[in-house]
Scaffold this motif. Structure first.
Motif, mmCIF file in Angstrom:
data_model
loop_
_atom_site.group_PDB
_atom_site.id
_atom_site.type_symbol
_atom_site.label_atom_id
_atom_site.label_comp_id
_atom_site.label_asym_id
_atom_site.label_seq_id
_atom_site.Cartn_x
_atom_site.Cartn_y
_atom_site.Cartn_z
ATOM 1 N N ILE A 177 174.031 59.440 -18.882
ATOM 2 C CA ILE A 177 173.869 60.671 -18.109
ATOM 3 C C ILE A 177 175.231 61.052 -17.526
ATOM 4 O O ILE A 177 175.738 60.393 -16.619
ATOM 5 N N ARG A 178 175.799 62.080 -18.081
ATOM 6 C CA ARG A 178 177.094 62.556 -17.587
ATOM 7 C C ARG A 178 176.899 63.291 -16.266
ATOM 8 O O ARG A 178 175.847 63.863 -16.006
ATOM 9 N N PHE A 179 177.975 63.277 -15.461
ATOM 10 C CA PHE A 179 177.872 63.999 -14.205
ATOM 11 C C PHE A 179 177.716 65.483 -14.512
ATOM 12 O O PHE A 179 178.440 66.028 -15.350
ATOM 13 N N PRO A 180 176.765 66.142 -13.857
ATOM 14 C CA PRO A 180 176.501 67.554 -14.199
ATOM 15 C C PRO A 180 177.668 68.474 -13.872
ATOM 16 O O PRO A 180 178.392 68.259 -12.896
ATOM 17 N N ASP A 181 177.832 69.506 -14.692
ATOM 18 C CA ASP A 181 178.831 70.530 -14.379
ATOM 19 C C ASP A 181 178.279 71.441 -13.290
ATOM 20 O O ASP A 181 177.132 71.294 -12.835
ATOM 21 N N ALA A 182 179.084 72.420 -12.877
ATOM 22 C CA ALA A 182 178.712 73.266 -11.741
ATOM 23 C C ALA A 182 177.420 74.028 -12.005
ATOM 24 O O ALA A 182 176.561 74.139 -11.118
ATOM 25 N N GLU A 183 177.248 74.542 -13.230
ATOM 26 C CA GLU A 183 176.054 75.326 -13.524
ATOM 27 C C GLU A 183 174.792 74.468 -13.495
ATOM 28 O O GLU A 183 173.749 74.880 -12.974
ATOM 29 N N THR A 184 174.884 73.265 -14.070
ATOM 30 C CA THR A 184 173.727 72.359 -14.036
ATOM 31 C C THR A 184 173.422 71.935 -12.615
ATOM 32 O O THR A 184 172.258 71.831 -12.219
ATOM 33 N N LEU A 185 174.488 71.695 -11.840
ATOM 34 C CA LEU A 185 174.299 71.309 -10.444
ATOM 35 C C LEU A 185 173.610 72.428 -9.664
ATOM 36 O O LEU A 185 172.783 72.178 -8.785
ATOM 37 N N LYS A 186 173.918 73.676 -10.002
ATOM 38 C CA LYS A 186 173.240 74.814 -9.357
ATOM 39 C C LYS A 186 171.741 74.796 -9.671
ATOM 40 O O LYS A 186 170.911 75.079 -8.806
ATOM 41 N N GLN A 187 171.404 74.452 -10.919
ATOM 42 C CA GLN A 187 169.995 74.376 -11.294
ATOM 43 C C GLN A 187 169.284 73.270 -10.526
ATOM 44 O O GLN A 187 168.139 73.423 -10.094
ATOM 45 N N ILE A 188 169.982 72.140 -10.363
ATOM 46 C CA ILE A 188 169.401 71.015 -9.617
ATOM 47 C C ILE A 188 169.194 71.408 -8.151
ATOM 48 O O ILE A 188 168.146 71.125 -7.555
ATOM 49 N N VAL A 189 170.180 72.087 -7.569
ATOM 50 C CA VAL A 189 170.074 72.532 -6.183
ATOM 51 C C VAL A 189 168.920 73.505 -6.025
ATOM 52 O O VAL A 189 168.174 73.467 -5.040
ATOM 53 N N ALA A 190 168.725 74.384 -7.008
ATOM 54 C CA ALA A 190 167.654 75.372 -6.941
ATOM 55 C C ALA A 190 166.277 74.715 -6.877
ATOM 56 O O ALA A 190 165.343 75.263 -6.285
ATOM 57 N N VAL A 191 166.165 73.526 -7.491
ATOM 58 C CA VAL A 191 164.897 72.791 -7.438
ATOM 59 C C VAL A 191 164.624 72.288 -6.021
ATOM 60 O O VAL A 191 163.494 72.342 -5.534
ATOM 61 N N HIS A 192 165.684 71.801 -5.354
ATOM 62 C CA HIS A 192 165.519 71.182 -4.036
ATOM 63 C C HIS A 192 165.625 72.189 -2.894
ATOM 64 O O HIS A 192 164.930 72.055 -1.883
#
Length: 280
Positions: A177-192
């Motif tokens: 599992i690679r560290f997420p890029d900014a866009e993926t991290l935004k998607q993760i934040v949107a979940v929480h």
């Protein structure tokens, strides 16, 4: 069964492909990655996404492979024999089922998580080779062979603290599992934090990645630590302007959620001192 992620877990396409490949091959899915990148949570969300129960085996430095199969309580049996307890005549009364036995004996298919396998002794993975391959093991005290009623979906996580044996790796489907890029991290934040204002998130992301990419950092902050930091920012009701740092400030607000050792804090304090000297 196809896993595409869940409402609470963002699974990048390559991760979903790895999960589904392991399920199709009926091989254990070995997941590696930095601490805090969601390896353990992946197994839980796999269970939710596939509609299966989960059995978790949390490995420690003292854990032995035998404990995952069963444990024979000889001391209790000896004590009961001295007390004349009738239970002593059935050795099965002193057999405690381990997590693998529970998974093998489950009435339906389950997800079996073997969490942080690299914490255990180097022989630990080798001692589970045959059991995970053949999905059966022998109970010497009772003479019975335990076979999996339904082959479980096995997820094994590792933080790469120890190298795993080649024979063990050969039996697994591997994914890092690679560290997420900014866009993926935004998607993760949107979940929480679905209501987070875009400008605040962009400012926080910029500071986070600047911190994470600083040279010489001993422990880079993880996804879970970024989420903790955002939680504090929201609790303090900080605005994007509040996160802006003065020229002589290197550390962000509430940096204790991101930096977890004194060496990294000292590194940034040194950078701040050097910046002040250059600004004179």
């Amino acid at each position: 069964m196809q896993f595409t992620g869940t409402r609470d877990y963002v699974a990048p396409p390559e991760l979903a492909i790895a999960v589904n490949a392991a399920v199709t091959l009926e091989r254990p899915l070995l997941v590696k990655g930095e601490p805090g990148t969601g390896k353990t949570e992946l197994a839980r969300q796999m269970a939710a996404g596939l509609g299966l129960p989960i059995i978790e085996w949390n490995v420690k430095s003292t854990t032995k492979a035998q404990q995952g199969l069963y444990e024979y309580d000889a001391v209790s049996r000896l004590r009961d024999s001295q007390l004349g307890d009738e239970r002593v005549h059935d050795v099965g009364n002193y057999i405690r089922k381990g997590k693998l036995w529970q998974a093998f004996d489950a009435p339906g298919k389950v997800v079996l998580l073997i969490d942080e396998i690299d914490k255990a002794d180097i022989e630990f993975p080798n001692d589970l080779l045959q059991e995970l391959d053949r999905m059966e093991f022998h109970v010497y005290e009772t003479g019975e062979t335990i076979q999996a009623r339904h082959r479980p979906v096995v997820v094994i996580t590792s933080n790469n603290e120890k190298e795993l044996p080649d024979a063990f790796l050969r039996r697994c489907f591997f994914h890092y599992i690679r560290f997420p890029d900014a866009e993926t991290l935004k998607q993760i934040v949107a979940v929480h934090y679905p209501g987070l204002k875009p400008r605040l998130l962009d400012t926080a992301l910029t500071q986070f990645f600047e911190l994470r990419e600083a040279p010489g950092l001993k422990k880079k902050p993880s996804t879970s630590e970024f989420l903790d930091w955002l939680k504090l920012i929201l609790a303090e009701d900080l605005a994007p302007e509040d996160l802006q740092r003065a020229p002589d400030q290197i550390l962000p607000r509430l940096h204790g959620a991101l930096l977890k050792n004194e060496q990294d804090v000292a590194l940034f304090e040194k950078l701040a001192f050097m910046a002040r000297r250059q600004g004179r």
